[in-house]
Design a protein around this motif. Structure first.
Motif, mmCIF file in Angstrom:
data_model
loop_
_atom_site.group_PDB
_atom_site.id
_atom_site.type_symbol
_atom_site.label_atom_id
_atom_site.label_comp_id
_atom_site.label_asym_id
_atom_site.label_seq_id
_atom_site.Cartn_x
_atom_site.Cartn_y
_atom_site.Cartn_z
ATOM 1 N N ILE A 1 0.832 -1.207 0.000
ATOM 2 C CA ILE A 1 0.000 0.000 0.000
ATOM 3 C C ILE A 1 0.872 1.266 0.000
ATOM 4 O O ILE A 1 0.556 2.254 -0.651
ATOM 5 C CB ILE A 1 -1.014 -0.013 1.185
ATOM 6 C CG1 ILE A 1 -2.086 1.059 1.010
ATOM 7 C CG2 ILE A 1 -0.358 0.173 2.531
ATOM 8 C CD1 ILE A 1 -3.174 0.680 0.072
ATOM 9 N N LEU A 2 2.001 1.206 0.717
ATOM 10 C CA LEU A 2 2.867 2.393 0.766
ATOM 11 C C LEU A 2 3.487 2.691 -0.598
ATOM 12 O O LEU A 2 3.676 3.853 -0.962
ATOM 13 C CB LEU A 2 3.971 2.219 1.823
ATOM 14 C CG LEU A 2 3.518 2.264 3.281
ATOM 15 C CD1 LEU A 2 4.692 2.014 4.219
ATOM 16 C CD2 LEU A 2 2.876 3.598 3.612
ATOM 17 N N MET A 3 3.786 1.656 -1.352
ATOM 18 C CA MET A 3 4.353 1.901 -2.687
ATOM 19 C C MET A 3 3.265 2.350 -3.655
ATOM 20 O O MET A 3 3.505 3.217 -4.494
ATOM 21 C CB MET A 3 5.098 0.666 -3.194
ATOM 22 C CG MET A 3 6.427 0.505 -2.454
ATOM 23 S SD MET A 3 7.519 -0.705 -3.175
ATOM 24 C CE MET A 3 7.991 0.091 -4.699
ATOM 25 N N LYS A 4 2.088 1.811 -3.493
ATOM 26 C CA LYS A 4 0.970 2.246 -4.357
ATOM 27 C C LYS A 4 0.734 3.746 -4.162
ATOM 28 O O LYS A 4 0.501 4.471 -5.118
ATOM 29 C CB LYS A 4 -0.271 1.444 -3.964
ATOM 30 C CG LYS A 4 -1.548 1.790 -4.703
ATOM 31 C CD LYS A 4 -2.629 0.772 -4.296
ATOM 32 C CE LYS A 4 -4.034 1.300 -4.393
ATOM 33 N NZ LYS A 4 -4.595 1.389 -5.688
ATOM 34 N N TRP A 5 0.835 4.216 -2.922
ATOM 35 C CA TRP A 5 0.574 5.632 -2.644
ATOM 36 C C TRP A 5 1.862 6.473 -2.634
ATOM 37 O O TRP A 5 1.869 7.604 -2.153
ATOM 38 C CB TRP A 5 -0.156 5.766 -1.299
ATOM 39 C CG TRP A 5 -1.603 5.353 -1.385
ATOM 40 C CD1 TRP A 5 -2.387 5.305 -2.497
ATOM 41 C CD2 TRP A 5 -2.439 4.946 -0.295
ATOM 42 N NE1 TRP A 5 -3.655 4.891 -2.167
ATOM 43 C CE2 TRP A 5 -3.725 4.667 -0.829
ATOM 44 C CE3 TRP A 5 -2.231 4.778 1.080
ATOM 45 C CZ2 TRP A 5 -4.794 4.242 -0.036
ATOM 46 C CZ3 TRP A 5 -3.297 4.362 1.870
ATOM 47 C CH2 TRP A 5 -4.566 4.099 1.309
ATOM 48 N N LYS A 6 2.932 5.892 -3.133
ATOM 49 C CA LYS A 6 4.216 6.603 -3.254
ATOM 50 C C LYS A 6 4.677 7.243 -1.945
ATOM 51 O O LYS A 6 5.109 8.404 -1.919
ATOM 52 C CB LYS A 6 4.157 7.647 -4.377
ATOM 53 C CG LYS A 6 3.936 7.027 -5.747
ATOM 54 C CD LYS A 6 4.142 8.037 -6.858
ATOM 55 C CE LYS A 6 3.859 7.425 -8.218
ATOM 56 N NZ LYS A 6 3.790 8.370 -9.301
ATOM 57 N N VAL A 7 4.539 6.498 -0.874
ATOM 58 C CA VAL A 7 5.159 6.927 0.382
ATOM 59 C C VAL A 7 6.538 6.271 0.435
ATOM 60 O O VAL A 7 7.552 6.906 0.717
ATOM 61 C CB VAL A 7 4.300 6.521 1.604
ATOM 62 C CG1 VAL A 7 5.028 6.849 2.906
ATOM 63 C CG2 VAL A 7 2.948 7.223 1.546
ATOM 64 N N LYS A 8 6.528 4.972 0.128
ATOM 65 C CA LYS A 8 7.784 4.242 -0.045
ATOM 66 C C LYS A 8 8.049 4.186 -1.541
ATOM 67 O O LYS A 8 7.160 3.805 -2.309
ATOM 68 C CB LYS A 8 7.608 2.805 0.467
ATOM 69 C CG LYS A 8 8.210 2.529 1.814
ATOM 70 C CD LYS A 8 7.772 1.197 2.330
ATOM 71 C CE LYS A 8 8.871 0.182 2.235
ATOM 72 N NZ LYS A 8 8.586 -0.994 3.127
ATOM 73 N N MET A 9 9.252 4.547 -1.949
ATOM 74 C CA MET A 9 9.533 4.601 -3.386
ATOM 75 C C MET A 9 10.312 3.378 -3.870
ATOM 76 O O MET A 9 10.586 3.248 -5.054
ATOM 77 C CB MET A 9 10.281 5.892 -3.726
ATOM 78 C CG MET A 9 9.484 7.144 -3.383
ATOM 79 S SD MET A 9 7.902 7.227 -4.243
ATOM 80 C CE MET A 9 8.458 7.808 -5.847
ATOM 81 N N ALA A 10 10.704 2.531 -2.940
ATOM 82 C CA ALA A 10 11.336 1.263 -3.327
ATOM 83 C C ALA A 10 11.033 0.262 -2.223
ATOM 84 O O ALA A 10 10.807 0.644 -1.067
ATOM 85 C CB ALA A 10 12.839 1.424 -3.507
ATOM 86 N N SER A 11 11.047 -1.003 -2.581
ATOM 87 C CA SER A 11 10.717 -2.027 -1.578
ATOM 88 C C SER A 11 11.923 -2.264 -0.662
ATOM 89 O O SER A 11 13.046 -1.836 -0.968
ATOM 90 C CB SER A 11 10.328 -3.327 -2.286
ATOM 91 O OG SER A 11 11.492 -3.955 -2.778
#
Ligand code: BYC
Length: 328
Positions: free
Chosen positions: A227-237
């Motif tokens: 979810i964080l990557m979908k919402w661009k809070v985290k930009m890489a795993s």
């Protein structure tokens, strides 16, 4: 599944189903277009909660993270190293201020965040629950923990939440100095006497597992990445950040003639990725859930600081105090 993560897993889908679909679509379209979300903009409750969780943990990591290096200020070898160590520690505390301010824009008070830290409700980075036995440990933190932090923060500074990204931009500028400082200190020991080399190698061996843990659990075990990557809070795993760190720093470590305590660590020519032995993830879970070598000590120091500073806060909040200026 770790600690507070359960709460988010349990509520994730329910929470999203309760959101207005039109507002939700517009919100996601804005993120897709690369726009920043600002505090007064509409946002789904889960985005708000996730950001508070992550920024708050980050802020706690900065103040708790200042403790292992802080204990070395008085014992750093020589006046110049003492000055630099003190400036670095001061910067880390400043980073916490920036991050608490960013988290406050989402509606959680600083007081509540600090209470949750002291009560063990909020997490902070695993790495700061390990001791800095020697000056060499402090140097490994200054170089490689800061290096890991920069990999993470440079990526996430391009994320979607304005206040967090702006705080990260400023933090990265300062961390760049820390990185140089840490590298210089490690090079100094690695190219020094036999005893110095032995000390820095021993510290590197001690820190390798915590550093590998620093980027978070493997993607397949991560609760929040999707979810964080979908919402661009985290930009890489987590795995991608770990790979990026290995790519940038393993060659620099080897260049100094130092070794890493993992016989399987090598760059795989076929995949272009680093192969490594999975660090002990049970240890990671124990440490982030309060049962690491220094968790109790770190929180006790923080609790004492809160108690000893209470009179200052009371004095500043006292309307009769000469330090409180009336609002114009
Ligand atoms: N330590 O679903 P996941 C510094 C938790 S300070 C502790 O992958 P996420 C410095 C995670 O919170 C810089 N806990 O989580 C300062 C979650 O638990 P909850 C510190 C960790 O959020 C002073 C659960 O495990 N940097 O450099 O998607 C002096 C599942 O994980 C850790 C930041 O704080 C960990 N390492 O990704 C010197 C960066 N990893 O909340 C230097 C900001 C995971 O469900 N944070 N957990 O109970 C992030 O980028 C992300 O939160 C993480 C984890 C990559 C850390």
């Amino acid at each position: 599944m770790y600690g507070g993560g359960n709460v988010f897993e349990a509520t994730k889908f329910d929470t999203l189903q309760n959101e207005d679909p039109v507002k939700m679509a517009e919100f996601e379209a804005r993120i897709e277009r690369g726009e920043k979300i600002e505090p007064n903009d509409w946002m789904p409750e889960l985005y708000r909660k996730q950001l508070i969780r992550m920024i708050e943990q980050h802020a706690h990591s900065e103040i708790i993270g200042s403790l292992p290096e802080g204990t070395w200020i008085t014992r750093a070898p020589g006046f110049r190293r003492k000055l630099a160590q003190m400036a670095k520690v001061q910067d880390e505390v400043g980073h916490a201020q920036l991050l608490y301010s960013a988290a406050e824009t989402l509606g959680k008070s600083r007081e509540q965040m600090l209470t949750d830290l002291i009560n063990g409700k909020s997490k902070y980075s695993n790495v700061f629950n390990y001791p800095a036995f020697t000056w060499a440990d402090s140097n490994i933190i200054s170089w490689l923990i800061d290096a890991g932090a920069i990999v993470n923060q440079l990526a996430n500074a391009k994320g979607s939440y304005g206040p967090y990204c702006r705080a990260l931009d400023r933090i990265c500028a300062e961390e760049a100095f820390h990185l140089k400082y840490g590298h210089d200190a490690v090079v100094h020991m690695a190219t020094g006497s036999a005893k110095q080399r032995e000390m820095i190698q021993a510290a590197l061996n001690r820190w390798w597992t915590p550093i590998m843990h620093f980027f978070g659990p493997p993607d397949k075990m991560s609760t929040h990445t999707e979810i964080l990557m979908k919402w661009k809070v985290k930009m890489a795993s987590n795995d991608d950040m770990r790979q990026q760190f290995l790519d940038m720093y393993v060659p620099k470590i080897w260049e100094l003639g130092l070794t890493l305590p993992d016989p399987n660590l090598k760059k795989n020519a076929e995949t272009g990725k680093w192969d490594y032995t999975e660090p002990d993830w049970e240890e990671f879970k124990r440490v982030i859930n309060g049962d690491g070598p220094c968790n109790a000590e770190r929180l006790a120091v923080r609790r004492t600081a809160e108690e000893r500073g209470a009179w200052v806060r009371r004095a500043l909040l006292n309307p009769k105090s000469k330090y409180v200026k009336p609002l114009a």
